[in-house]
Motif scaffolding. Structure first.
Motif, mmCIF file in Angstrom:
data_model
loop_
_atom_site.group_PDB
_atom_site.id
_atom_site.type_symbol
_atom_site.label_atom_id
_atom_site.label_comp_id
_atom_site.label_asym_id
_atom_site.label_seq_id
_atom_site.Cartn_x
_atom_site.Cartn_y
_atom_site.Cartn_z
ATOM 1 N N ALA A 206 0.838 -1.192 0.000
ATOM 2 C CA ALA A 206 0.000 0.000 0.000
ATOM 3 C C ALA A 206 0.872 1.241 0.000
ATOM 4 O O ALA A 206 2.030 1.204 0.407
ATOM 5 C CB ALA A 206 -0.915 0.010 1.225
ATOM 6 N N LEU A 207 0.275 2.341 -0.454
ATOM 7 C CA LEU A 207 0.996 3.610 -0.505
ATOM 8 C C LEU A 207 0.030 4.731 -0.129
ATOM 9 O O LEU A 207 -0.631 5.312 -0.998
ATOM 10 C CB LEU A 207 1.559 3.834 -1.907
ATOM 11 C CG LEU A 207 2.635 4.908 -2.054
ATOM 12 C CD1 LEU A 207 3.830 4.580 -1.174
ATOM 13 C CD2 LEU A 207 3.074 5.010 -3.514
ATOM 14 N N PRO A 208 -0.090 5.061 1.166
ATOM 15 C CA PRO A 208 -0.995 6.141 1.588
ATOM 16 C C PRO A 208 -0.641 7.457 0.916
ATOM 17 O O PRO A 208 0.533 7.708 0.589
ATOM 18 C CB PRO A 208 -0.755 6.207 3.110
ATOM 19 C CG PRO A 208 -0.187 4.877 3.480
ATOM 20 C CD PRO A 208 0.597 4.426 2.293
ATOM 21 N N ALA A 209 -1.626 8.312 0.746
ATOM 22 C CA ALA A 209 -1.428 9.576 0.023
ATOM 23 C C ALA A 209 -0.355 10.435 0.663
ATOM 24 O O ALA A 209 0.438 11.083 -0.038
ATOM 25 C CB ALA A 209 -2.755 10.330 -0.048
ATOM 26 N N GLU A 210 -0.284 10.452 1.995
ATOM 27 C CA GLU A 210 0.683 11.330 2.660
ATOM 28 C C GLU A 210 2.125 10.853 2.503
ATOM 29 O O GLU A 210 3.071 11.606 2.758
ATOM 30 C CB GLU A 210 0.351 11.455 4.157
ATOM 31 C CG GLU A 210 0.453 10.159 4.961
ATOM 32 C CD GLU A 210 -0.866 9.398 5.022
ATOM 33 O OE1 GLU A 210 -1.097 8.708 6.027
ATOM 34 O OE2 GLU A 210 -1.658 9.509 4.062
ATOM 35 N N VAL A 211 2.305 9.618 2.066
ATOM 36 C CA VAL A 211 3.649 9.059 1.909
ATOM 37 C C VAL A 211 4.194 9.302 0.502
ATOM 38 O O VAL A 211 5.410 9.334 0.300
ATOM 39 C CB VAL A 211 3.628 7.542 2.218
ATOM 40 C CG1 VAL A 211 5.002 6.905 2.013
ATOM 41 C CG2 VAL A 211 3.161 7.294 3.648
ATOM 42 N N ARG A 212 3.315 9.492 -0.468
ATOM 43 C CA ARG A 212 3.737 9.526 -1.877
ATOM 44 C C ARG A 212 4.785 10.584 -2.209
ATOM 45 O O ARG A 212 5.726 10.295 -2.939
ATOM 46 C CB ARG A 212 2.500 9.706 -2.772
ATOM 47 C CG ARG A 212 1.604 8.476 -2.786
ATOM 48 C CD ARG A 212 0.286 8.723 -3.474
ATOM 49 N NE ARG A 212 -0.640 7.619 -3.217
ATOM 50 C CZ ARG A 212 -1.941 7.673 -3.451
ATOM 51 N NH1 ARG A 212 -2.469 8.781 -3.959
ATOM 52 N NH2 ARG A 212 -2.712 6.637 -3.185
ATOM 53 N N PRO A 213 4.690 11.815 -1.694
ATOM 54 C CA PRO A 213 5.719 12.802 -2.045
ATOM 55 C C PRO A 213 7.126 12.377 -1.633
ATOM 56 O O PRO A 213 8.105 12.741 -2.294
ATOM 57 C CB PRO A 213 5.271 14.057 -1.285
ATOM 58 C CG PRO A 213 3.804 13.885 -1.093
ATOM 59 C CD PRO A 213 3.607 12.416 -0.884
ATOM 60 N N VAL A 214 7.244 11.640 -0.534
ATOM 61 C CA VAL A 214 8.543 11.152 -0.083
ATOM 62 C C VAL A 214 8.897 9.843 -0.775
ATOM 63 O O VAL A 214 10.056 9.602 -1.150
ATOM 64 C CB VAL A 214 8.541 10.962 1.452
ATOM 65 C CG1 VAL A 214 9.810 10.258 1.928
ATOM 66 C CG2 VAL A 214 8.392 12.307 2.142
ATOM 67 N N PHE A 215 7.888 8.988 -0.967
ATOM 68 C CA PHE A 215 8.139 7.643 -1.494
ATOM 69 C C PHE A 215 8.642 7.668 -2.927
ATOM 70 O O PHE A 215 9.587 6.940 -3.275
ATOM 71 C CB PHE A 215 6.851 6.817 -1.419
ATOM 72 C CG PHE A 215 7.018 5.383 -1.854
ATOM 73 C CD1 PHE A 215 7.284 4.396 -0.920
ATOM 74 C CD2 PHE A 215 6.892 5.009 -3.189
ATOM 75 C CE1 PHE A 215 7.431 3.073 -1.301
ATOM 76 C CE2 PHE A 215 7.047 3.705 -3.582
ATOM 77 C CZ PHE A 215 7.315 2.723 -2.637
ATOM 78 N N ILE A 216 8.037 8.489 -3.783
ATOM 79 C CA ILE A 216 8.355 8.431 -5.210
ATOM 80 C C ILE A 216 9.817 8.754 -5.507
ATOM 81 O O ILE A 216 10.510 7.973 -6.161
ATOM 82 C CB ILE A 216 7.384 9.328 -6.013
ATOM 83 C CG1 ILE A 216 5.967 8.732 -5.948
ATOM 84 C CG2 ILE A 216 7.845 9.458 -7.464
ATOM 85 C CD1 ILE A 216 4.894 9.610 -6.551
ATOM 86 N N PRO A 217 10.378 9.885 -5.029
ATOM 87 C CA PRO A 217 11.805 10.124 -5.298
ATOM 88 C C PRO A 217 12.717 9.103 -4.625
ATOM 89 O O PRO A 217 13.734 8.698 -5.198
ATOM 90 C CB PRO A 217 12.042 11.539 -4.759
ATOM 91 C CG PRO A 217 10.914 11.811 -3.842
ATOM 92 C CD PRO A 217 9.758 11.037 -4.353
#
Length: 405
Positions: A206-217
């Motif tokens: 899973a990938l919660p919305a609040e994690v995506r800005p950090v997760f993607i890079p």
């Protein structure tokens, strides 16, 4: 069964699990110095060699997703022994191989063993660390992982050059080491209370919305770093032979070991870098290292390759440790395991599909052009990750200023 809070944390148990971790991971890279013998005996193309290598990732992903959380139900010790059994079965498959089928089976089983150990051994090392060593326990776990990966090519490179039976002896030696590791692990205390009713389940991704800005890079940088790992483990031996003219397995194994040793070093170095600059520093290390690897092709320079290997390894280590830390810090506590598993899925995809594509490129062009193509595309990927990191930090500062106003 003892609960984790009352488990005696002895240095012997801690070191036994850390050593078993290294031995298990050693088996996953053992074939690196042996692939050329498979090519000579069975007539495999570069594409087939990279498919054999990449099938490892299928085993890792399967183990991570299907049984990645079983150690909470069955206990750390049982799952560590299961991982060592998979490693032993992998060594036997390679030892008895007479063609492609058993080689792929061996790599799959090797991946299963790595998938079990990636989570279970990391947690077990931390849980068994004596109080005085707790601050270094995570570093000990990651260093055991990376140094084990590096020792595989080093061991097989030495054995294939100094002794007969190059396609059998390294696996026989590793089988003996796995047996010793299993004896050591069987004597360590359990660190979790096994529930009365065991409940198995597939690890969620899973990938919660609040994690995506950090997760993607972080995932892009991690992806690029593991593409580099795949290149060195599967394709670099051919580059070293064809372009640089070194046919000695010890040389090949030492260069691959250098990558993983520098990755472990990078994980140490990142603690001395300000947190906001760690991932950027890792990306820069990867880019400069890749440029040096690319320069070794037209210059036929071993020095350029060694420098590029060291810098890429340090960059990969910094990116991996910093990325994991960033993701863990922003992920909701109750979904941290899901988010971390998603990150590892990205990493292990990186050591399979791109490397197969590189093998196809080698087969249809040549190792020089394929290496330069690999370097160029990977640099572009790292630069995209770096751009996203910088943009994310700029947005955070801007939002902070707006809130402050």
């Amino acid at each position: 069964m003892q609960a984790a809070s009352v488990v005696p944390r002895s240095p012997i148990a801690f070191l036994a699990v850390a050593l078993a971790f290294a031995i298990n991971m050693m088996g996953t890279t053992l074939p690196t110095a042996i692939y050329r013998y498979y090519q000579l005996k069975f007539g495999f193309t570069p594409t087939v060699i990279t498919v054999i290598y990449a099938s490892y990732a299928v085993g890792v992903l399967g183990a991570l997703l299907l049984i990645g959380n079983w150690s909470d139900q069955l206990g750390r010790r049982r799952m560590l022994l299961a991982g060592l059994c998979a490693s032993a079965a992998s060594a036997l498959a390679f030892l008895l191989s007479s063609g492609l089928a058993l080689l792929i089976l061996g790599r799959l089983l090797s991946g299963v063993s790595a998938g079990i150990f990636t989570g279970t051994a990391t947690v077990a090392v931390i849980e068994l660390a004596p109080p005085a060593w707790r601050g270094k326990a995570m570093l000990a776990a990651t260093a055991s992982n990376m140094l084990g990966l590096g020792c595989g090519p080093l061991l097989s490179g030495f054995l294939v050059e100094r002794f007969p039976w190059p396609m059998q002896l390294p696996y026989a030696v590793h089988l003996a080491l796995v047996g010793a590791a299993a004896l050591a692990v069987s004597g360590v205390p359990e660190t979790v209370a096994i529930p009365a009713r065991v409940k198995f389940g597939i690890q969620k991704i899973a990938l919660p919305a609040e994690v995506r800005p950090v997760f993607i890079p972080a995932a892009l940088a991690g992806f690029a770093g593991f593409v580099v790992v795949g290149f060195f483990a599967a394709v670099a031996p051919q580059l070293i032979r064809v372009v640089l003219g070194f046919h000695n397995g010890i040389v090949t194994g030492s260069i691959v070991f250098l990558l993983f040793a520098c990755s472990a070093l990078g994980q140490i170095v990142q603690t001395f870098i300000a947190a906001r600059w760690r991932q950027a520093a890792g990306c820069i290390g990867l880019v400069v290292g890749l440029v040096c690897v690319g320069l070794c092709v037209p210059a036929h320079s071993l020095g350029a390759l060694l420098l590029g290997t060291a810098l890429a390894g340090i960059g990969q280590g910094i990116s991996l440790r910093a990325g994991l830390g960033e993701i863990a810090s922003v992920a909701p506590a109750h979904r941290r395991a899901e988010v971390t598993s998603s990150f590892f899925v990205v990493l292990y995809v990186a050591i399979s599909l791109p490397v197969i594509g590189l093998g196809i490129a080698v087969q249809h062009a040549d190792i020089q052009r394929a290496t330069l193509l690999f370097v160029g595309l990977t640099i572009v990927l790292v630069l995209i990750a770096l751009f996203l990191l910088m943009r994310g930090q700029t947005n955070q500062r801007y939002n902070g200023e707006v809130i402050g106003d």
